[in-house]
Structures are given as C-alpha cells and as structure tokens.
Design a protein around this motif. Sequence first.
Motif, PDB file in Angstrom:
ATOM      1  N   LYS A 325       0.831  -1.204   0.000  1.00 39.90           N
ATOM      2  CA  LYS A 325       0.000   0.000   0.000  1.00 39.90           C
ATOM      3  C   LYS A 325       0.863   1.252   0.000  1.00 39.90           C
ATOM      4  N   LEU A 326       0.558   2.163  -0.909  1.00 34.52           N
ATOM      5  CA  LEU A 326       1.126   3.508  -0.880  1.00 34.52           C
ATOM      6  C   LEU A 326       0.103   4.363  -0.141  1.00 34.52           C
ATOM      7  N   THR A 327       0.430   4.760   1.065  1.00 34.24           N
ATOM      8  CA  THR A 327      -0.555   5.355   1.959  1.00 34.24           C
ATOM      9  C   THR A 327      -1.054   6.716   1.465  1.00 34.24           C
ATOM     10  N   ALA A 328      -2.222   7.102   1.952  1.00 42.25           N
ATOM     11  CA  ALA A 328      -2.807   8.410   1.650  1.00 42.25           C
ATOM     12  C   ALA A 328      -2.621   9.291   2.887  1.00 42.25           C
ATOM     13  N   GLU A 329      -1.521  10.007   2.948  1.00 41.33           N
ATOM     14  CA  GLU A 329      -1.206  10.924   4.043  1.00 41.33           C
ATOM     15  C   GLU A 329      -0.311  12.028   3.485  1.00 41.33           C
ATOM     16  N   PRO A 330      -0.032  13.051   4.253  1.00 44.14           N
ATOM     17  CA  PRO A 330       0.759  14.173   3.701  1.00 44.14           C
ATOM     18  C   PRO A 330       2.088  13.729   3.094  1.00 44.14           C
ATOM     19  N   PHE A 331       2.741  12.768   3.724  1.00 39.11           N
ATOM     20  CA  PHE A 331       3.999  12.231   3.191  1.00 39.11           C
ATOM     21  C   PHE A 331       3.844  10.705   3.077  1.00 39.11           C
ATOM     22  N   CYS A 376      10.524   5.335   7.134  1.00 38.53           N
ATOM     23  CA  CYS A 376      10.078   5.339   8.518  1.00 38.53           C
ATOM     24  C   CYS A 376       8.570   5.060   8.558  1.00 38.53           C
ATOM     25  N   THR A 377       8.086   4.548   9.672  1.00 44.34           N
ATOM     26  CA  THR A 377       6.699   4.089   9.734  1.00 44.34           C
ATOM     27  C   THR A 377       5.762   5.067  10.436  1.00 44.34           C
ATOM     28  N   ARG A 378       6.288   6.076  11.076  1.00 44.97           N
ATOM     29  CA  ARG A 378       5.395   6.996  11.794  1.00 44.97           C
ATOM     30  C   ARG A 378       4.763   7.990  10.817  1.00 44.97           C
ATOM     31  N   ARG A 379       3.637   8.564  11.236  1.00 45.57           N
ATOM     32  CA  ARG A 379       2.948   9.557  10.424  1.00 45.57           C
ATOM     33  C   ARG A 379       3.629  10.907  10.639  1.00 45.57           C
ATOM     34  N   LEU A 380       4.031  11.567   9.543  1.00 46.12           N
ATOM     35  CA  LEU A 380       4.750  12.834   9.642  1.00 46.12           C
ATOM     36  C   LEU A 380       3.779  14.007   9.629  1.00 46.12           C
ATOM     37  N   PRO A 381       4.001  14.980  10.486  1.00 44.39           N
ATOM     38  CA  PRO A 381       3.148  16.171  10.469  1.00 44.39           C
ATOM     39  C   PRO A 381       3.471  17.062   9.270  1.00 44.39           C
ATOM     40  N   LEU A 382       2.535  17.961   8.933  1.00 43.78           N
ATOM     41  CA  LEU A 382       2.779  18.890   7.833  1.00 43.78           C
ATOM     42  C   LEU A 382       3.969  19.790   8.131  1.00 43.78           C
ATOM     43  N   ARG A 383       4.084  20.192   9.396  1.00 43.96           N
ATOM     44  CA  ARG A 383       5.218  21.023   9.802  1.00 43.96           C
ATOM     45  C   ARG A 383       6.140  20.196  10.684  1.00 43.96           C
ATOM     46  N   PRO A 384       7.376  20.033  10.282  1.00 42.52           N
ATOM     47  CA  PRO A 384       8.286  19.186  11.051  1.00 42.52           C
ATOM     48  C   PRO A 384       8.581  19.775  12.428  1.00 42.52           C
ATOM     49  N   SER A 385       8.885  18.883  13.372  1.00 42.83           N
ATOM     50  CA  SER A 385       9.251  19.304  14.718  1.00 42.83           C
ATOM     51  C   SER A 385      10.645  19.925  14.699  1.00 42.83           C
ATOM     52  N   THR A 387      12.852  19.663  16.770  1.00 42.54           N
ATOM     53  CA  THR A 387      13.849  18.739  17.335  1.00 42.54           C
ATOM     54  C   THR A 387      14.065  17.501  16.462  1.00 42.54           C
ATOM     55  N   ALA A 388      13.358  17.424  15.313  1.00 42.40           N
ATOM     56  CA  ALA A 388      13.479  16.237  14.462  1.00 42.40           C
ATOM     57  C   ALA A 388      14.880  16.136  13.873  1.00 42.40           C
ATOM     58  N   SER A 389      15.369  14.914  13.738  1.00 46.62           N
ATOM     59  CA  SER A 389      16.693  14.678  13.152  1.00 46.62           C
ATOM     60  C   SER A 389      16.574  13.653  12.039  1.00 46.62           C
ATOM     61  N   ALA A 390      17.441  13.782  11.062  1.00 42.90           N
ATOM     62  CA  ALA A 390      17.389  12.884   9.906  1.00 42.90           C
ATOM     63  C   ALA A 390      17.941  11.508  10.273  1.00 42.90           C
ATOM     64  N   CYS A 391      17.438  10.501   9.572  1.00 46.04           N
ATOM     65  CA  CYS A 391      17.889   9.129   9.814  1.00 46.04           C
ATOM     66  C   CYS A 391      19.097   8.812   8.936  1.00 46.04           C
ATOM     67  N   VAL A 392      19.598   7.578   9.081  1.00 52.59           N
ATOM     68  CA  VAL A 392      20.769   7.142   8.328  1.00 52.59           C
ATOM     69  C   VAL A 392      20.494   7.143   6.832  1.00 52.59           C
ATOM     70  N   LEU A 393      19.249   6.772   6.417  1.00 58.10           N
ATOM     71  CA  LEU A 393      18.923   6.735   4.998  1.00 58.10           C
ATOM     72  C   LEU A 393      19.054   8.111   4.364  1.00 58.10           C
ATOM     73  N   ALA A 394      18.701   9.170   5.123  1.00 58.56           N
ATOM     74  CA  ALA A 394      18.852  10.536   4.608  1.00 58.56           C
ATOM     75  C   ALA A 394      20.329  10.868   4.429  1.00 58.56           C
ATOM     76  N   GLU A 395      21.136  10.442   5.374  1.00 59.76           N
ATOM     77  CA  GLU A 395      22.575  10.694   5.273  1.00 59.76           C
ATOM     78  C   GLU A 395      23.190   9.952   4.094  1.00 59.76           C
ATOM     79  N   GLY A 405      12.142  18.772   7.363  1.00 60.04           N
ATOM     80  CA  GLY A 405      11.857  19.940   6.542  1.00 60.04           C
ATOM     81  C   GLY A 405      12.844  20.153   5.424  1.00 60.04           C
ATOM     82  N   ASP A 406      13.835  19.257   5.279  1.00 63.12           N
ATOM     83  CA  ASP A 406      14.806  19.388   4.193  1.00 63.12           C
ATOM     84  C   ASP A 406      14.178  19.128   2.828  1.00 63.12           C
ATOM     85  N   GLN A 407      13.031  18.461   2.807  1.00 65.49           N
ATOM     86  CA  GLN A 407      12.315  18.194   1.564  1.00 65.49           C
ATOM     87  C   GLN A 407      10.873  18.672   1.731  1.00 65.49           C
TER      88      GLN A 407
END
Length: 605
Positions: A325-331, A376-385, A387-395, A405-407
């Motif tokens: 399933k390609l989910t229906a959410e903001p991201f 990642c499996t969590r639901r992302l808000p429209l506006r990033p926190s 304190t959010a930090s990027a994961c290894v896949l982003a690096e 918010g980098d994308q």
Amino acid sequence: MTSSVLARPSSAVARGGVPVQTTLDELGTPLRDTTFVVVDLETTGGSPQTNGITEIGAVRVRGGEVLGEFQTLVNPGTPIPPFIALLTGIDDAMVARAPRIEQALPAFLEFARGSVLVAHNAGFDVGFLKANAARQEIPWPGFEVLDTVRIARHVVTDDEAPNRKLATLARLFGATTTPTHRALDDARATVDVLHAMIARLGNLGVTSLEELTTFTSRVTAAQRRKRHLAESLPHAPGVYTFSDDRGRVLYVGTSKDIRTRVRSYFTASETRSRMAEMVSVAAAVTPIVCATALEAQVREQRLIAEHKPRYNRRSRHPERAPWVKLTAEPFPRLSIVRTVGPDAERGAQYLGPFGSVAAAEAAVAALHEAFRLRQCTRRLPLRPSPTASACVLAEMGRCGAPCTGDQSRDDYGGIVTAVRDALTGDLRDVVECLLERIAGLSAAQRFEDAATHRDRLLVLVRAAARTQRITPLARTPELVAARRADAGGWEVVVVRFGRLAGTTVTPAGQDPTPYIEALRSTAEHVTRPVGPVPAAHPEETETILRWLESPGVRLVSLDGQWASPVHGAGAARARLDPLGSARAAATPFPETPHWGAVRAPRRAG
C-alpha cells in the motif's frame, strides 16, 4: 437452453434436465466391452536382441466370448537349442517350412488390431514383438498392455498359490486348457486365468479397463467399499465435494465427468497418500453440475475459500493475501497490509495481491531502490518538529528527509506521483533504474547481490502486471462475452466488477441473443467493490481473464472500460520473465547486458 446463475444454492445437482453427452474416455471402458488379445510366444532364448521367435499363439476375446484364434510356427533363421526343443517340443524340422517373422508378425498385428494385449509375463512377449517390429521398421501400434502376472500378485494370496506361474494359476482357477509350453495352449490357459481374475476384481468394484490397468492391492478393502459414494453421481461436468460424517467439507475438486473422477479415488489410479487418508474419513460426496468449465473452476475456488478444506492445498485463504500500500497521508510511504481499505477511494494506491509476505517485502525493497520514498513508519506532520533529526537513509542519500523539513511536501509529492504512475501505468523508468543497478553489481562481480535485485525486480513487475490486469475488470460494471461450445451453440458469461455473475450455453443452431438477454436479467447482482480489488477473490478474476483471453472468445457487450496501459507492467513482464529461468546460472547477468531498445537508465524520482 442450459443455464447457470452462480447465485443458486450449492446443492444443485441437475442441469435443467438437459442430458450431457460425454466421451468414452470420460466414462471409462467397461471390461465387458473391451476386446482382449491374449498372446503367448515360444522363442529360442530369453533375449529379443539375439534370439528369435519360434511360435506365436493368440486368442481374441470380448465379454467372455472367444472371437478368434491365431497360431503359427515361425522359422527363427537359426538352430533351436536342444533344451528349448525338449521344453517346447518345437525342433528345427518343424519350423523348416514355417514363415519367417517378416511374414508372421504383420499377420499377428492385423489380428490384434484395436485390442488390448494380454500376456503372462507381458514384458517378455511384448518385448520380443516390439524388437522384431523395430527391426522390420514396422511402427508399433501402441497397444494397451495387461500383464496377468502383475494382476495375480494383487489378486491371489500366498495361501492360495506358492507362486504366480501360469501352470499354478491354471490349476488354481480350473482352466479348461493345461499349459504345455506351446503358444496357443498357453494363450488359451491365460484367457481362463484372466477371466477368473476379472471376476474377482469385479467383486472389488473394478469394472473398467482404466481401473484394471491401475489396480493394486495397496488400495484397501475399506477404501474400495466406499465406492458406493460415487454410484449416484451424474456423468456430467462440474464440481464435487467430499465431506465427513459431520458435514464438514474435506476436499473440493472439478472434473469433466464427476462420477468417473470420484470413482477413481477408490482405485489405484489415485496415488496421493493424503487423498487415501481423505477417502478413509469421507462419508458423502456432493456433485454440483456446471454449465461450463469456467463456472466449474470458479465454483471450486469459491468453495475452497468458503470451507477451507484441509485436503486442498491451494487457495484456502485468499483473503489473507498481502498487498503493498502507498498510503494516503501528507507524506505517503509504503506498507504491507492484509486488506484493501476505504482509503483506496481517497488516494491510497494498492499493489497485489502477493503470494506471501516475503514477496511483498521484495516488491517494497525494489520500489525503495528506485524511488527516494521515506521508509520510517510513523505519520509525519505537515510542519516538522524543531527537534526532528534525519535518519541514516537521509545521510546516505536514500531519502530527502521530509521529517526535518529538508524536503518540501511538493517535492516529496513529485516522487509519490512518479511511484503512483509507475504502478498504474508506465513502469519503464523503474525497470531501467533497477537494471542499471543490477548491471553495476554484475560488473563488480557481486553476483549474489545482483541476483537478489533481479528477483526483487521480477516480483515487482509480476505484481504490477497482475494489478494492472485485474483493476480494469474490477471497475467494469458489466462485461458479456461468448465462445463457441464444443457441441455447438455458445458458452456465454456475464462478468460484473471482476466477478462471474452468470453463465449459460445456448442451443446449437439458434439465435443466441434472447438467451444472452435472459442471462443478463437473471445474473447475480454485484455491488461495486472498493479500489482495485474486484468483487471476487483476485484468483477468480484472473481465471476469468484467462478465459476472456483464450482463442475464440468474442466480446458481446461492455459497460465500462477494459484496457491495460500500453507501456505497463505486462510489457515489462514479457521482457523480463525469461530471467526467472536463469537462476541456476553462475552469473545472473552478463557484464554487458542487452535489454533491447530502451532509453538510457536513470534513477526514478
């Protein structure tokens, strides 16, 4: 008219009173109607390659009556050994003026034409006949062959006879002719032995040639006694169910002739051990006569899905098949689910169903290789926190990090659109991206990794092809198609939202239009399904699609759009499926692959 509306009760056993014409092969050949030619040979030795035939004797019988006899001495062209002459009484003087095998064999084959050959230790006699036919370049007629020694091993107990020699069996059964090591006498004695053993087998329920040729004592007496379960069944095509004494369905099957097929479960023609176990606990067999082979296939699938019989190994739990399933959410992200939910109407995209969770995971891995979707499996808000930090896949450059918010949502949305377009339409960019990765791994001699990526690609392409084939039919309110029936008339089917709603066979030589309209008005009402899932299990829809795509099928009417994308996964599958047969190769891909005319590979998204 022979009609069948699939909504009718499953206990139906008749087909509108219309008789069904079945073939002799489907019904089996009764032993009383079978012509046997019982043959015996005398030879100069035991090797058909180096020894010759000195006498042929044969008896042609049917229904216990002798129709004719054949006997001739044969000049072997070589001296007969003294011990053979003493055993048979045939010496060189007796065969001096006899015909050679070049004349005798064609005469015997003409005598035996259209019969079942029978011999005591048939491998010996038939082996000599075949060897001489080959030397004369005479095509062997392909007789059905029965060996009375083999039958006797299952019919005669050790208490009755110390061995299975012809003379011993002739004494046991009171044969009218005593074996003398002369061909015609021995053939006559074998006739009496054969008839006596057939009489015994008749008491065990063996009445057809097919049952006789497959008979074995491995079939227990208790199993044979249950043959009465088949006696009231119709000689008609359809579905049958075995059930136990509590009414629980044990097994579901289909056949062109229900009665003949069910009877085979009580003979040695059924060799599966689990089927013998099933028969041992079966208490009833229920037939469901079907108008067409397609209806029978569909009914079998539905009954298996409904009752989940423990002796059916396939398709017992189609509702558990996983989907991607390609989910229906903001991201949106990819996930593996068991059901298609109402969010399919709100933008969620589904791919599948898959045969296993492992296959679904392989498809997800292939899509992540081609697209920079977040994992990642969590639901992302429209506006990033903050304190959010990027994961290894982003690096690693495998994700654009929308969580920080980098994308932007628009940029990420472009990737999601590319994924959706690939799954529903043009898959070429994805295939090229993954082939580029596979070629790079092969060039670096990382062949195991290349094979893993190849397998993932194949799983993805096959799943996308399946979805793209099923979805158009699942969204079609009604499709009516027809195909010429073997006995004349037309097989007609009504399909609604991917589900077989009705089927009929129109009478030969009559205008099918009124019968088609009658079928449409009485066919099952089907509610529009959700998303790409048809109103039936996808396996049923695929069965219908195979029928629709078979030669001779004509489209009668269509309410909706039934089409597949030109550059969709079906074309990619046709190109890549041959890779699946190359898994045993030392290198899964050549260092410089040739994939045909494709655009330069580039990473999708």
